[in-house]
Write an enzyme that holds these catalytic residues in place. Structure first.
Site, mmCIF file in Angstrom:
data_model
loop_
_atom_site.group_PDB
_atom_site.id
_atom_site.type_symbol
_atom_site.label_atom_id
_atom_site.label_comp_id
_atom_site.label_asym_id
_atom_site.label_seq_id
_atom_site.Cartn_x
_atom_site.Cartn_y
_atom_site.Cartn_z
ATOM 1 N N SER A 107 0.747 -1.240 -0.117
ATOM 2 C CA SER A 107 -0.112 0.034 0.048
ATOM 3 C C SER A 107 0.922 1.212 0.044
ATOM 4 C CB SER A 107 -0.786 -0.040 1.179
ATOM 5 O OG SER A 107 0.003 0.429 2.238
ATOM 6 N N LYS A 108 0.345 2.396 -0.143
ATOM 7 C CA LYS A 108 0.961 3.615 -0.136
ATOM 8 C C LYS A 108 1.613 3.669 1.134
ATOM 9 C CE LYS A 108 -2.658 6.744 -1.992
ATOM 10 N NZ LYS A 108 -3.173 8.059 -1.603
ATOM 11 N N ARG A 109 1.281 3.240 2.254
ATOM 12 C CA ARG A 109 1.913 3.720 3.665
ATOM 13 C C ARG A 109 3.145 2.645 3.651
ATOM 14 N NH1 ARG A 109 -3.177 4.177 3.782
ATOM 15 N NH2 ARG A 109 -3.532 2.064 3.782
ATOM 16 N N ASP A 110 3.418 1.695 2.817
ATOM 17 C CA ASP A 110 4.573 0.736 3.158
ATOM 18 C C ASP A 110 5.778 1.277 2.845
ATOM 19 O OD1 ASP A 110 3.595 -1.872 4.006
ATOM 20 O OD2 ASP A 110 2.622 -1.822 2.170
#
Ligand code: GLU
Length: 443
Positions: free
Chosen positions: A213-216
């Site tokens: 995801s974006k947050r990785d």
């Protein structure tokens, strides 16, 4: 160019996800392989997030990776190809026309101010070039909104209208869109168009095995642009996320990938993002590319770090990069190791000082200073010979001199090979640094 047309259709979100970059790469590889056309289309109908900076991130990322497009907007405001520039925000009249047609044909209708598409209630088979035949049971599917109450058209509509209008022959995109495809096929059929062929590429998983995801950490291409990665290494690594050369070689030039790239060789299984492998690959590229190829990138890394590289001759920079590129895995590391070559004074690591500037180490530095003061030949091989002779004369291993000398001249206990480092720094600076270390730490 033939009739093969593919597109990368990013939504400007403010950053380019590695998954998006891989989608762009696979489209580019396929276009170059088949001598087709690679279109860039900016899907910016979500006006809230749609900023010039967010679009710039996409341009920068693609350009950095060397993925040039044949049609679409150019970063300077121009247009590539004779159509375009393909910002969905500027194509409203095209979508309005499609909506009109669907309404006229009674394939769409107004409900609560929005417009809904009459989804055919039947089984729809997607003949995917990668996933094979995938059957979707749409018998219970709801009619879905294609124009919101506020008049803005919805992704499903604009995406399909544009693929038809732009004559896209192959849609290569992430598997997260596979479930949208029955809707897209239905809209294309309602508009009387021939839908493109679809090829959904496997998801990219993170370290823990869930969808990246974006947050990785490491999910944004920008992290690699800023972290001193080489675009050659990153795009080579991205190739491996779902595709491989038949002969199982992992490091290959992009031209070879383009030559051999086939959609039917894309893997079915999800790809796991392995940051360590990318790091390894970056080191491999640093070592194997010529210093001329590395230099433009190294200059960017060093300039960004604020080191005063402009004060030095271009040849000096080249020698430093040639030395360091053999030993580091990223540009960030290269910059750290480059400090002693561009800064006037060395800053000493406390643990290195403690370890090597004991009385014996300082004594070694004094002997070295006396010896190197006599040196007329300051080349790497001459220096090596001097160190050897000095060690023999004192019946001690050469490391007695090597470690303190490295700390005195670079401030660190690990770094590039010592003799070439000293040769690059030059006699004056080396003697100055030896003297300074002795004066500073002898008390
Ligand atoms: N804008 C969509 C996305 O970013 C494009 C989907 C597609 O390639 O069709 O996911």
């Amino acid at each position: 160019m033939n009739g093969l047309r593919v597109r990368f259709a990013p939504s400007p979100t403010g950053f380019l996800h590695v998954g998006g970059a891989r989608t762009a790469l696979f489209n580019w590889l396929y276009a170059r392989h088949a001598r087709g056309t690679f279109v860039l289309r900016i899907e910016d109908t979500d006006t809230a997030r749609n900023t010039a900076e967010a679009v710039k991130v996409i341009f920068d990322g693609l350009q950095w990776l060397g993925l040039d497009w044949d049609e679409g907007p150019l970063p300077d405001g121009g247009v590539r190809g004779d159509r375009g520039p393909y910002f969905q925000s500027e194509r409203r009249s095209i979508y309005d026309r499609a909506l009109r047609r669907l309404l006229d044909q009674d394939q769409a209708y107004e409900s609560d101010g929005a417009i809904r598409f009459r989804m055919p209630r039947k089984k729809i088979v997607v003949e995917d070039l990668i996933c094979g035949e995938v059957c979707f049971d749409c018998t219970l599917e709801q009619d879905f909104v294609i124009q919101r109450k506020d008049g803005s058209p919805v992704f499903h509509l604009v995406n399909v209208v544009d693929d038809l209008e732009m004559g896209i022959s192959h849609v290569i995109r992430g598997e997260d869109h596979l479930s949208n495809t029955p809707k897209h096929l239905a809209i294309a059929a309602a508009l009387g168009g021939t839908a493109p062929q679809y090829a959904h590429i496997p998801l990219i998983l993170n370290r823990t095995g869930s969808k990246m995801s974006k947050r990785d950490v490491g999910a944004s291409l920008g992290e690699y642009q800023e972290g001193g990665y080489l675009p050659q290494a990153v795009r080579n690594y991205l190739c491996l996320l779902g595709w491989s050369l038949r002969e199982n070689r992992e490091v290959f030039p992009i031209e070879e990938a383009a030559e051999k790239f086939e959609l039917n060789q894309i893997h079915r299984s999800n790809a796991r993002f392995d940051a360590d492998k990318l790091l390894w690959m970056n080191g491999t590229y640093l070592r194997s590319l010529s210093v001329e190829e590395i230099l433009p990138h190294a200059r960017t890394w060093l300039q960004r770090s604020g080191l005063p590289i402009a004060k030095r001759e271009p040849d000096y920079l080249k020698e430093v990069v040639l030395l360091l590129k053999e030993k580091v895995k990223t540009g960030k590391e290269l910059v750290e190791w480059a400090h002693p070559f561009f800064q006037e004074e060395v800053s000493f690591q406390a643990n290195a000082v403690k370890r090597f500037f004991d009385p014996a180490g300082l004594q070694a530095l004094r002997e070295l200073l006396a010896d190197l003061s006599e040196a007329s030949d300051f080349t790497s091989s001459a220096l090596e010979a001097r160190f050897q002779r000095l060690a023999q004369a004192h019946a001690t291993p050469v490391r007695t001199y090597v470690h303190p000398a490295r700390v005195a001249t670079t401030g660190r206990e690990v770094g590039p090979s010592l003799y070439p480092s000293l040769a690059i720094l030059g006699k004056d600076l080396v003697l100055h640094r030896l003297r300074r270390a002795i004066e500073t730490f002898a008390s």
